[in-house]
Design an enzyme around this catalytic site. Sequence first.
Site, short mmCIF file in Angstrom:
data_model
loop_
_atom_site.label_atom_id
_atom_site.label_comp_id
_atom_site.label_asym_id
_atom_site.label_seq_id
_atom_site.Cartn_x
_atom_site.Cartn_y
_atom_site.Cartn_z
N ASN A 9 47.57 39.61 44.02
CA ASN A 9 46.75 38.69 43.21
C ASN A 9 45.76 38.05 44.17
O ASN A 9 46.11 37.15 44.92
CB ASN A 9 47.67 37.64 42.56
CG ASN A 9 46.87 36.52 41.91
OD1 ASN A 9 45.67 36.64 41.67
ND2 ASN A 9 47.55 35.42 41.61
N TRP A 10 44.52 38.54 44.13
CA TRP A 10 43.51 38.05 45.07
C TRP A 10 43.10 36.61 44.77
O TRP A 10 42.46 35.97 45.59
CB TRP A 10 42.27 38.94 45.02
CG TRP A 10 42.42 40.29 45.61
CD1 TRP A 10 43.57 40.89 46.08
CD2 TRP A 10 41.38 41.25 45.81
NE1 TRP A 10 43.30 42.15 46.55
CE2 TRP A 10 41.96 42.40 46.40
CE3 TRP A 10 40.00 41.27 45.56
CZ2 TRP A 10 41.22 43.54 46.73
CZ3 TRP A 10 39.26 42.40 45.88
CH2 TRP A 10 39.87 43.52 46.46
N LYS A 11 43.40 36.14 43.56
CA LYS A 11 42.91 34.82 43.10
C LYS A 11 41.38 34.81 43.24
O LYS A 11 40.76 35.85 43.11
CB LYS A 11 43.59 33.70 43.89
CG LYS A 11 45.11 33.89 43.91
CD LYS A 11 45.87 32.67 44.32
CE LYS A 11 47.36 33.01 44.31
NZ LYS A 11 48.22 31.85 44.49
N HIS A 95 49.84 32.77 34.82
CA HIS A 95 50.00 32.35 36.21
C HIS A 95 50.05 30.82 36.27
O HIS A 95 49.35 30.15 35.53
CB HIS A 95 48.86 32.89 37.07
CG HIS A 95 49.11 32.69 38.54
ND1 HIS A 95 48.90 31.48 39.15
CD2 HIS A 95 49.61 33.52 39.48
CE1 HIS A 95 49.25 31.60 40.44
NE2 HIS A 95 49.67 32.82 40.65
N GLU A 97 48.79 28.73 38.14
CA GLU A 97 47.50 28.05 38.35
C GLU A 97 46.73 27.95 37.03
O GLU A 97 45.99 26.99 36.80
CB GLU A 97 46.71 28.79 39.44
CG GLU A 97 47.31 28.52 40.82
CD GLU A 97 47.12 29.62 41.85
OE1 GLU A 97 46.24 30.49 41.67
OE2 GLU A 97 47.88 29.62 42.85
N GLU A 166 57.78 33.20 39.45
CA GLU A 166 57.02 32.56 40.51
C GLU A 166 57.30 31.06 40.51
O GLU A 166 56.64 30.30 39.80
CB GLU A 166 55.52 32.79 40.30
CG GLU A 166 55.11 34.24 40.39
CD GLU A 166 53.70 34.38 40.94
OE1 GLU A 166 53.53 35.15 41.88
OE2 GLU A 166 52.79 33.70 40.45
N GLY A 172 51.76 29.71 47.52
CA GLY A 172 50.75 29.25 48.47
C GLY A 172 51.23 28.14 49.39
O GLY A 172 50.43 27.51 50.07
N SER A 208 54.76 33.01 48.26
CA SER A 208 54.82 33.07 49.72
C SER A 208 55.60 34.28 50.24
O SER A 208 56.31 34.20 51.24
CB SER A 208 55.40 31.77 50.30
OG SER A 208 54.56 30.68 50.00
N GLY A 229 50.16 36.80 46.61
CA GLY A 229 48.87 36.12 46.65
C GLY A 229 48.21 36.28 48.02
O GLY A 229 47.62 37.31 48.33
N GLY A 230 48.30 35.24 48.83
CA GLY A 230 47.60 35.20 50.12
C GLY A 230 47.75 36.46 50.96
O GLY A 230 46.77 36.98 51.51
P1 PGA Z 1 51.23 33.37 47.32
O1 PGA Z 1 50.81 33.43 45.78
O2 PGA Z 1 51.80 34.71 47.66
O3 PGA Z 1 49.96 33.07 48.05
O4 PGA Z 1 52.24 32.28 47.44
C1 PGA Z 1 51.57 34.15 44.84
C2 PGA Z 1 50.88 34.08 43.49
O5 PGA Z 1 50.27 33.06 43.19
O6 PGA Z 1 50.92 35.05 42.72
#
Ligand code: PGA
Length: 244
Positions: A9-11, A95, A97, A166, A172, A208, A229-230
């Site tokens: 997930n590049w966000k 998600h 966010e 999640e 993050g 994470s 994500g990251g």
């Molecule tokens: P993260 O994000 O790996 O940066 O913690 C995961 C996600 O939001 O899908």
Amino acid sequence: MRGRLVVGNWKMNGGLAPNTALLGALSAGWQGGAGRRLGVCVPLPYLAQARDALAGSEITWGAQDVSAHGSGAYTGEVSAAMLAEFGCAFALTGHSERRQLHGETNAQVAAKAAAALDVGVIAIVCIGETLAEREAGQTETVIGDQFDVVAAALGPRLARVVMAYEPVWAIGTGRTASPEQAQTVHAFLRQRLASVGAADVTLLYGGSVKAANAAALFAMPDVDGGLIGGASLDANEFLAIARA
Ligand code: PGA
């Protein structure tokens, strides 16, 4: 259908030039096989770039959100049919966010998942509790409520989703759930899925995940892979996670 899956997930990250490098490295470095699948959910303007760069590879692509509506006066939204036209295999729905920053409700998440599934795009339904909810002992209540609304809205279509646990406190933050914490929630979800005839849904863990902790998480019996994500922005790190 249950199977090994890692999705990035590049966000809201990327750009034409860095994407070319990242997608090229992924495409060159990923062999797939052994029932292992890899995908990336990119920002919408880069869908065509992802499609072109990943054509002929074993890697699939998708979006990070989708409209619950089919078409019409919904400024700024993108329909599931549009995503399908660009070859999207996946759309993330719910998600944390989106839930936190855009106030998405369980009912809206369910409607978005339904819209995606109805055109053959797999909805990756994200659910998870906040730190306050976990510390108050409400993890299963919160997750159960999120699950139930989606399950009721989707009916038999639930069997076609991918579900991602999640924990909001792990996203993050560098604070990963322990393999045991992840397994406990995944086992709970697997039981709920089985109770509605969808025991074979692929269950991802997200929050994470890094190359250093992926193998231990993915070794848990009900953890089928990860939503990353990251670490998905670094080709070597992401490929190492996918190989775990
Ligand atoms: P993260 O994000 O790996 O940066 O913690 C995961 C996600 O939001 O899908």
